[in-house]
Design a protein around this motif. Structure first.
Motif, mmCIF file in Angstrom:
data_model
loop_
_atom_site.group_PDB
_atom_site.id
_atom_site.type_symbol
_atom_site.label_atom_id
_atom_site.label_comp_id
_atom_site.label_asym_id
_atom_site.label_seq_id
_atom_site.Cartn_x
_atom_site.Cartn_y
_atom_site.Cartn_z
ATOM 1 N N LYS A 66 0.848 -1.198 0.000
ATOM 2 C CA LYS A 66 0.000 0.000 0.000
ATOM 3 C C LYS A 66 0.884 1.249 0.000
ATOM 4 O O LYS A 66 2.025 1.218 0.449
ATOM 5 C CB LYS A 66 -0.904 -0.002 1.233
ATOM 6 C CG LYS A 66 -1.876 -1.176 1.275
ATOM 7 C CD LYS A 66 -2.724 -1.134 2.548
ATOM 8 C CE LYS A 66 -3.675 -2.331 2.599
ATOM 9 N NZ LYS A 66 -4.485 -2.344 3.839
ATOM 10 N N PHE A 119 5.318 -0.341 -2.488
ATOM 11 C CA PHE A 119 3.990 0.264 -2.536
ATOM 12 C C PHE A 119 3.075 -0.569 -3.437
ATOM 13 O O PHE A 119 1.871 -0.362 -3.473
ATOM 14 C CB PHE A 119 4.062 1.697 -3.070
ATOM 15 C CG PHE A 119 4.510 2.720 -2.045
ATOM 16 C CD1 PHE A 119 4.822 2.351 -0.743
ATOM 17 C CD2 PHE A 119 4.620 4.066 -2.387
ATOM 18 C CE1 PHE A 119 5.245 3.288 0.202
ATOM 19 C CE2 PHE A 119 5.031 5.014 -1.455
ATOM 20 C CZ PHE A 119 5.335 4.623 -0.164
ATOM 21 N N HIS A 120 3.664 -1.525 -4.171
ATOM 22 C CA HIS A 120 2.910 -2.449 -5.015
ATOM 23 C C HIS A 120 2.927 -3.838 -4.387
ATOM 24 O O HIS A 120 4.006 -4.370 -4.092
ATOM 25 C CB HIS A 120 3.519 -2.511 -6.419
ATOM 26 C CG HIS A 120 3.341 -1.259 -7.217
ATOM 27 N ND1 HIS A 120 2.326 -1.085 -8.127
ATOM 28 C CD2 HIS A 120 4.042 -0.093 -7.211
ATOM 29 C CE1 HIS A 120 2.418 0.129 -8.662
ATOM 30 N NE2 HIS A 120 3.454 0.753 -8.117
#
Length: 396
Positions: A66, A119-120
């Motif tokens: 996230k 973040f992925h």
């Protein structure tokens, strides 16, 4: 080893994806230790000087797939530019239009830093689609993050299989040092393994006794081996339920021709605190109300003989409770002996792991070792004899 280095790649005019480890400690958005950033400078500099455009792939923290603003890599930009001495363009995503636009903006002599790969969600899952999205951004791939090489992630393993790949300067130096220590070492080889628990280093110990000539066991785990030999250790930290396992490791060592070295004298105290009253006693004379917190001078003297008779040393873990005085004495003394032997050209010394690096720095010996690995998990898994996905992929 089959991996290529930067010297095997023609990067002129190419966009080079470079996996780096800049997961540095920060306080209120300010980098407090830039060591990891400093270590990537040679790779980035050499790519730029050869006419390539370095595009940095990196993670920070554990955002778990996230976007977490507090874990954005944008915070390291000032420190990164300072140490590289180059302009760094920041992309607010590590794939897609944001990444492409940043790369297109880069001029000769400039570097691109992509946003946190973690973040992925596909990063830690090694999602083929994310790996392909990374590969679409560049012409070739360089891995300079040995500390993340034990993880099969999209930016460490997946993308390496999709582009011409090589090891960066830091990665190549690490692999060369490790191969010299365990791959094709000069013998005799001695390994020092310390730490609190045998249970956390079972695979490590099991692998080492088949690879080295001498195994020195220190720290809390040495107490477990003493218990396994019927020696009382008072109130010391010891995994008594691991005694059978310790005996099996000793048997395996004997069958492999590896000599195991345990403390012959010990430093004991009734309380675990700095400056606590302590005494040095024979290993068989630990008082029932005391705990073992360090190895004694006779043990250090015995280690000197082992080090002086060896050609290669691998070190992971302290010999005692090195964080507080006076229980850092054995670790400090042994480290300085190793440093002296190394500086005299008589010993190849390789050390790694967080506590180890801290202990050797505290002893003032780290700078004199042949190689100090800043990697934690990757260094341990290499010592355990495991294949590291990020390294294996470079051979593909």
């Amino acid at each position: 080893m089959g991996w290529k280095t930067l010297d095997d790649m023609d990067v002129d005019g190419k966009i080079v994806l470079v996996r780096v480890d800049v997961n540095v400690p920060m306080d209120d958005g300010i980098v407090t230790d830039a060591t990891r950033i400093e270590k990537i400078v040679p790779t980035v500099r050499d790519i730029v000087q050869a006419g390539g455009t370095p595009v940095l792939l990196a993670h920070y923290g554990r955002p778990k797939g996230k976007v977490v603003p507090e874990m954005s890599l944008e915070a390291i930009l000032p420190t990164l530019e300072k140490h590289l001495g180059m302009r760094v363009i920041f992309a607010r995503d590590c794939v897609g239009d944001a990444a492409r636009t940043a790369i297109e903006q880069a001029r000769e002599g400039e570097v691109v830093l992509l946003e946190n790969t973690r973040f992925h969600a596909g990063e830690e899952a090694n999602d083929p689609a994310l790996a392909l999205a990374f590969a679409d951004l560049g012409d070739m791939y360089v891995n300079d993050a040995f500390s993340a090489a034990h993880r099969a992630h999209a930016s460490t393993e997946g993308v390496a299989r999709l582009l011409p790949s090589a090891a960066g300067r830091l990665m190549a130096a690490e692999l060369k040092a490790l191969d010299a220590a365990l791959g094709t070492p000069k013998r005799p080889v001695v390994a020092v393994v310390g730490g609190a628990k045998v249970s956390t280093k079972l695979e490590l110990l099991g692998n080492l006794v088949t690879k080295v000539d001498h195994l020195v066991i220190g720290g809390g785990m040495a107490n477990t081996f003493l218990v396994a030999q019927g020696i009382e250790v008072g109130k010391s930290l010891a995994e008594r339920d691991m005694a059978d396992t310790a005996r099996s490791i000793l048997d395996k060592a004997k069958a492999s021709g590896c000599t195991v070295h345990l403390p012959v004298d010990i430093v004991v105290a009734r309380e675990f605190k700095a400056g606590a009253a302590s005494e040095t006693v024979d290993v068989n004379a630990c008082p029932g109300d005391a705990m073992i917190l360090d190895a004694g001078p006779s043990t250090v003297a015995a280690l000197r003989e082992v080090f002086e008779a060896s050609a290669t040393l691998i070190w992971n873990g302290p010999l005692g409770a090195f964080e507080i005085e006076p229980f850092d004495a054995a670790t400090n003394a042994a480290a300085r002996i190793a440093a002296e032997q190394t500086q005299a050209g008589k010993l190849i010394s390789v050390a790694g792991g967080g506590d180890t690096v801290a202990a050797l720095n505290k002893a003032g010996a780290a700078a004199q070792f042949t190689y100090i690995s800043t990697a934690g998990g990757a260094f341990l898994e290499w010592m355990e004899g495991k294949d590291l996905p990020g390294v294996t992929a470079l051979n593909a």
